[in-house]
Design a protein around this motif. Structure first.
Motif, mmCIF file in Angstrom:
data_model
loop_
_atom_site.group_PDB
_atom_site.id
_atom_site.type_symbol
_atom_site.label_atom_id
_atom_site.label_comp_id
_atom_site.label_asym_id
_atom_site.label_seq_id
_atom_site.Cartn_x
_atom_site.Cartn_y
_atom_site.Cartn_z
ATOM 1 N N VAL A 38 -5.062 9.555 1.495
ATOM 2 C CA VAL A 38 -4.562 8.780 2.634
ATOM 3 C C VAL A 38 -3.309 9.426 3.223
ATOM 4 O O VAL A 38 -3.191 9.601 4.449
ATOM 5 C CB VAL A 38 -4.285 7.323 2.212
ATOM 6 N N SER A 39 -2.367 9.791 2.367
ATOM 7 C CA SER A 39 -1.118 10.374 2.874
ATOM 8 C C SER A 39 -1.359 11.760 3.487
ATOM 9 O O SER A 39 -0.738 12.116 4.489
ATOM 10 C CB SER A 39 -0.078 10.468 1.758
ATOM 11 N N LEU A 40 -2.269 12.530 2.905
ATOM 12 C CA LEU A 40 -2.585 13.849 3.451
ATOM 13 C C LEU A 40 -3.232 13.726 4.826
ATOM 14 O O LEU A 40 -2.892 14.459 5.761
ATOM 15 C CB LEU A 40 -3.521 14.594 2.502
ATOM 16 N N GLY A 78 -3.365 8.501 -7.777
ATOM 17 C CA GLY A 78 -2.957 9.742 -7.140
ATOM 18 C C GLY A 78 -3.997 10.266 -6.179
ATOM 19 O O GLY A 78 -3.661 10.771 -5.097
ATOM 20 N N LEU A 79 -5.266 10.155 -6.545
ATOM 21 C CA LEU A 79 -6.351 10.632 -5.682
ATOM 22 C C LEU A 79 -6.376 9.870 -4.358
ATOM 23 O O LEU A 79 -6.412 10.472 -3.273
ATOM 24 C CB LEU A 79 -7.691 10.491 -6.401
ATOM 25 N N ILE A 80 -6.324 8.537 -4.438
ATOM 26 C CA ILE A 80 -6.424 7.718 -3.223
ATOM 27 C C ILE A 80 -5.182 7.868 -2.353
ATOM 28 O O ILE A 80 -5.274 8.086 -1.137
ATOM 29 C CB ILE A 80 -6.663 6.238 -3.594
ATOM 30 N N THR A 112 -12.598 4.766 10.806
ATOM 31 C CA THR A 112 -12.186 4.296 9.482
ATOM 32 C C THR A 112 -10.670 4.209 9.399
ATOM 33 O O THR A 112 -10.119 3.203 8.911
ATOM 34 C CB THR A 112 -12.709 5.253 8.398
ATOM 35 N N LEU A 113 -9.978 5.228 9.861
ATOM 36 C CA LEU A 113 -8.521 5.253 9.770
ATOM 37 C C LEU A 113 -7.883 4.172 10.630
ATOM 38 O O LEU A 113 -6.919 3.520 10.203
ATOM 39 C CB LEU A 113 -7.997 6.633 10.192
ATOM 40 N N ILE A 114 -8.411 3.954 11.836
ATOM 41 C CA ILE A 114 -7.823 2.936 12.706
ATOM 42 C C ILE A 114 -7.974 1.549 12.098
ATOM 43 O O ILE A 114 -7.024 0.749 12.072
ATOM 44 C CB ILE A 114 -8.473 3.003 14.102
ATOM 45 N N GLY A 115 -9.168 1.238 11.584
ATOM 46 C CA GLY A 115 -9.371 -0.059 10.941
ATOM 47 C C GLY A 115 -8.560 -0.207 9.675
ATOM 48 O O GLY A 115 -7.963 -1.253 9.407
ATOM 49 N N PHE A 116 -8.532 0.862 8.878
ATOM 50 C CA PHE A 116 -7.777 0.834 7.623
ATOM 51 C C PHE A 116 -6.280 0.662 7.877
ATOM 52 O O PHE A 116 -5.616 -0.162 7.233
ATOM 53 C CB PHE A 116 -8.033 2.135 6.853
ATOM 54 N N GLN A 130 -10.707 -1.173 -1.806
ATOM 55 C CA GLN A 130 -12.077 -1.612 -1.550
ATOM 56 C C GLN A 130 -12.415 -1.535 -0.065
ATOM 57 O O GLN A 130 -13.523 -1.145 0.311
ATOM 58 C CB GLN A 130 -12.263 -3.044 -2.061
ATOM 59 N N GLY A 131 -11.467 -1.903 0.780
ATOM 60 C CA GLY A 131 -11.696 -1.783 2.218
ATOM 61 C C GLY A 131 -11.928 -0.348 2.634
ATOM 62 O O GLY A 131 -12.814 -0.050 3.439
ATOM 63 N N LEU A 132 -11.135 0.560 2.066
ATOM 64 C CA LEU A 132 -11.300 1.977 2.374
ATOM 65 C C LEU A 132 -12.646 2.483 1.870
ATOM 66 O O LEU A 132 -13.346 3.236 2.557
ATOM 67 C CB LEU A 132 -10.164 2.778 1.736
ATOM 68 N N ALA A 133 -13.045 2.045 0.674
ATOM 69 C CA ALA A 133 -14.321 2.482 0.099
ATOM 70 C C ALA A 133 -15.495 1.992 0.944
ATOM 71 O O ALA A 133 -16.464 2.736 1.170
ATOM 72 C CB ALA A 133 -14.448 1.974 -1.334
#
Length: 631
Positions: A322-324, A316-318, A181-185, A458-461
């Motif tokens: 992602v940053s964490l 803030g949540l999203i 997920t992270l690599i694609g995102f 949306q992509g991340l979801a």
């Protein structure tokens, strides 16, 4: 063969079980072990060191370490200053906010963080998400003050969420962002970030507010009349220069200072070029005058009520997740290279408090950036003092050097961003995922195309949803295999994996490779019944004796719930109707305890049908009837 008796597990109270379960869930690292058996004075010192990791290495700090940290701190400052300005513009914030965010957060992290190599500051992905989500409801052009207030408020919620995960020991939540997920995102976000820079690289003034690749390219080619050849020439020249220095730094790590200093050198050269030629009067847009001085307080700008509360909380949540995820991944990567440990929960608290403090001091979301941390590592940093040196350098810039950036062209900032985000496209990792797991590759593609064609969130979801679907499939459709004996040994393995493995006539050996619970008990009932039917057909075709025993190898069954117990009860009834005995092999303590409590009439937990190994079970059962005496 000697048959060993299966004994009942030692009794444990419900409170003791709950304590063990909670400890393994929230405290798998057992942080209190360092305090056991220590005098009170030592406990106080270690508690302070646990809360403030700077106290662990500060007493042993030396001038030799300081020299290395000063060099690395100055090096990452030369990268952080232009990147801070660039990323702030990416987030649709005033450029000065990017420098504010490179001053206060690194100081907080140096005190609370456990990574020696993490270089803290704004990052491209969080900047993109923050700017795009807030811009959906508030225009940064028409209402810049409100937009800035929402950005600071989102940063506060991001920090609060991050710190809460660490304090409550809930860091496992971010594990739902899988590597695929992270690599694609990240790759999709890098494409979107790069396309957004076409506005600056081409000199377009009327640019779309949407983030998708289609509206961005449509906007670019519908405004060809706004393209500025002066801007294009300058942008191409500096972009090629930055890409060349980046390539050189990757090929020859000893020349890291070339790629690290290239962005700042580009800013200096382009600023002098614009100032001398007055190119700002000939179509090249510049940053303009920046405010001098240190971070002004912004706690009075935080909004905790009103119609935008839901927006800032969601943003803030999203951005926080992602940053964490990025920050912890970067910290652990370099910790593994240098063979030291990074505490994930400490990092969550440090990054969270860093953002909470930042939201009150005119900063937006910050975390550990891979590009800056790589430069920090290559420059020879030894401790978090490199972050302090970087922060002091940014402070000097804020106090005395801000007028020098007035003529910095936006096109160079765009080139800096493109060069930075190209590293987020990890093609070797994508090829490796394709070789290892095709479903993970599909998840990666969904994240990638979802980001570039729909939106970042949306992509991340979509990617997270697919990952959860895969997880649910693994839970609801556990693997069951039929096992056979490897000739000449007491070893039993998967018949479809080991071709030499042989079935035992009259005995069906099945291995269940997951916990048995409400999510999969019905499937296991149906699948086991099918195994029995297939085995009976095979026995009849090969003219063996009829099936007498069903052995369940339960070493991988780590737990059962009420539905799981019902599964064993129903299976016992089903096998009894067919004159087949149910045999259990190596039930684990928790499973055995629950089955014994449910088996009041000793239907399926009789000692003569409980064994430690499959080999012992087969050896014992082969003596129970003449039809199996040749096994």
């Amino acid at each position: 063969m000697e048959v060993h008796k299966v004994v009942a597990p030692p009794h444990k109270s419900t409170a003791a079980k709950l304590k063990t379960r909670l400890k393994e869930t929230f405290f798998p690292d057992d942080p209190l072990r360092q305090f056991r058996g220590q005098p009170n004075s030592t406990k106080i010192i270690r508690a302070a060191q646990y809360i403030f990791p700077i106290l662990q290495w500060c007493p042993e700090y030396s001038f030799r370490l300081l020299k290395s940290d000063v060099v690395s701190g100055l090096t990452i400052a030369s990268l952080a200053i232009p990147q801070g300005i660039s990323y702030a513009k990416l987030a649709n914030l005033p450029p000065i906010v990017g420098l504010y965010s490179s001053f206060v957060p690194p100081l907080v992290y140096a005190v609370l963080g456990s990574s020696r190599d993490l270089a803290v500051g704004p990052v491209s992905i969080a900047s993109l998400i923050l700017g795009s989500m807030l811009r959906q409801q508030v225009s940064p052009v028409d209402n810049p003050l409100l937009f800035l207030q929402l950005a600071f408020s989102s940063t506060f919620f991001a920090g609060l969420f991050q710190a809460s995960l660490g304090i409550l020991r809930l860091g496992f939540i971010i594990d739902f962002l899988s590597k695929a997920t992270l690599i694609g995102f990240m790759a999709g976000a890098a494409i979107i970030v790069s396309l957004q820079q076409l506005k600056a690289l081409l000199g377009i003034t009327h640019f779309t507010k949407q983030m998708g690749v289609v509206p961005v390219l449509s906007s670019v080619f519908h405004h060809t009349n706004e393209w500025s050849w002066q801007t294009i020439v300058m942008g191409v020249c500096f972009l090629l220069f930055l890409l060349a220095t980046r390539h050189l730094g990757m090929k020859k790590p000893k020349l890291f200072w070339v790629s690290a200093g290239a962005p700042l050198l580009s800013v200096i050269v382009s600023t002098l070029l614009v100032f001398v030629t007055r190119a700002d009067r000939h179509g090249i847009s510049v940053i303009g005058k920046l405010q001098e001085g240190l971070n002004p307080p912004s706690w009075n700008m935080l909004q905790f009520h009103g119609s935008h509360l839901g927006l800032v909380a969601k943003t803030g949540l999203i951005t926080g997740i992602v940053s964490l995820t990025e920050g912890i991944a970067v910290g652990r990567t370099f910790a593994a290279l240098k063979n030291y440990h990074v505490d994930g929960n400490k990092e969550m608290i440090a990054i969270g408090l860093m953002n909470v403090v930042g939201s009150a001091t005119s900063c937006y979301v910050t975390t550990g950036a891979f590009s800056r941390s790589a430069v920090n590592n290559n420059a020879g940093c030894k401790t978090a003092v490199s972050n302090i040196v970087m922060s002091v350098t940014v402070m000097v810039t804020l106090l005395f050097l801000m007028p020098l950036f007035e003529y910095t062209p936006n096109v160079v900032l765009g080139a800096i961003i493109v060069t930075a985000v190209i590293g987020l496209i990890d093609l070797p990792a994508a090829r490796q995922i394709w070789r290892i797991d095709k479903f993970d590759f599909l998840v990666m593609l969904c994240a990638f195309f979802g980001v570039i064609f729909l939106s970042v969130q949306q992509g991340l979801a979509i990617a997270v949803g697919l990952s959860l679907f895969k997880l649910l499939m693994q839970v609801t459709r556990p693997k069951t295999v039929i096992m056979g004996n490897i000739p000449g040994t007491d070893v039993y393995r998967n018949l479809h994996h080991y071709q030499e493995a042989q079935r035992i006539p009259g005995i069906l050996v099945l291995s269940i490779e997951s916990p048995v619970n409400f999510a999969n008990s019905n499937y296991l009932t149906e699948r086991t019944s099918r195994w029995i039917e297939e085995c009976e057909v095979a026995e009849a075709e090969e003219k063996y004796s009829s099936l007498k025993f069903l052995i369940l190898e339960m070493s991988a069954v780590s737990g059962v719930d009420t539905n799981g117990v019902s599964f064993f009860k129903e299976l016992k009834k089903t096998t009894a109707k067919k004159n087949i005995e149910l045999v259990l092999v190596n039930p684990l303590s928790e499973v055995m305890e629950k089955l014994q409590r449910a088996d009041e009439e000793e239907e399926f937990m009789r000692p003569e049908f409980l064994f430690l190994t499959v080999a012992e079970a087969v050896a014992s059962l082969s003596l129970k009837g003449p039809s199996l005496s040749n096994v």
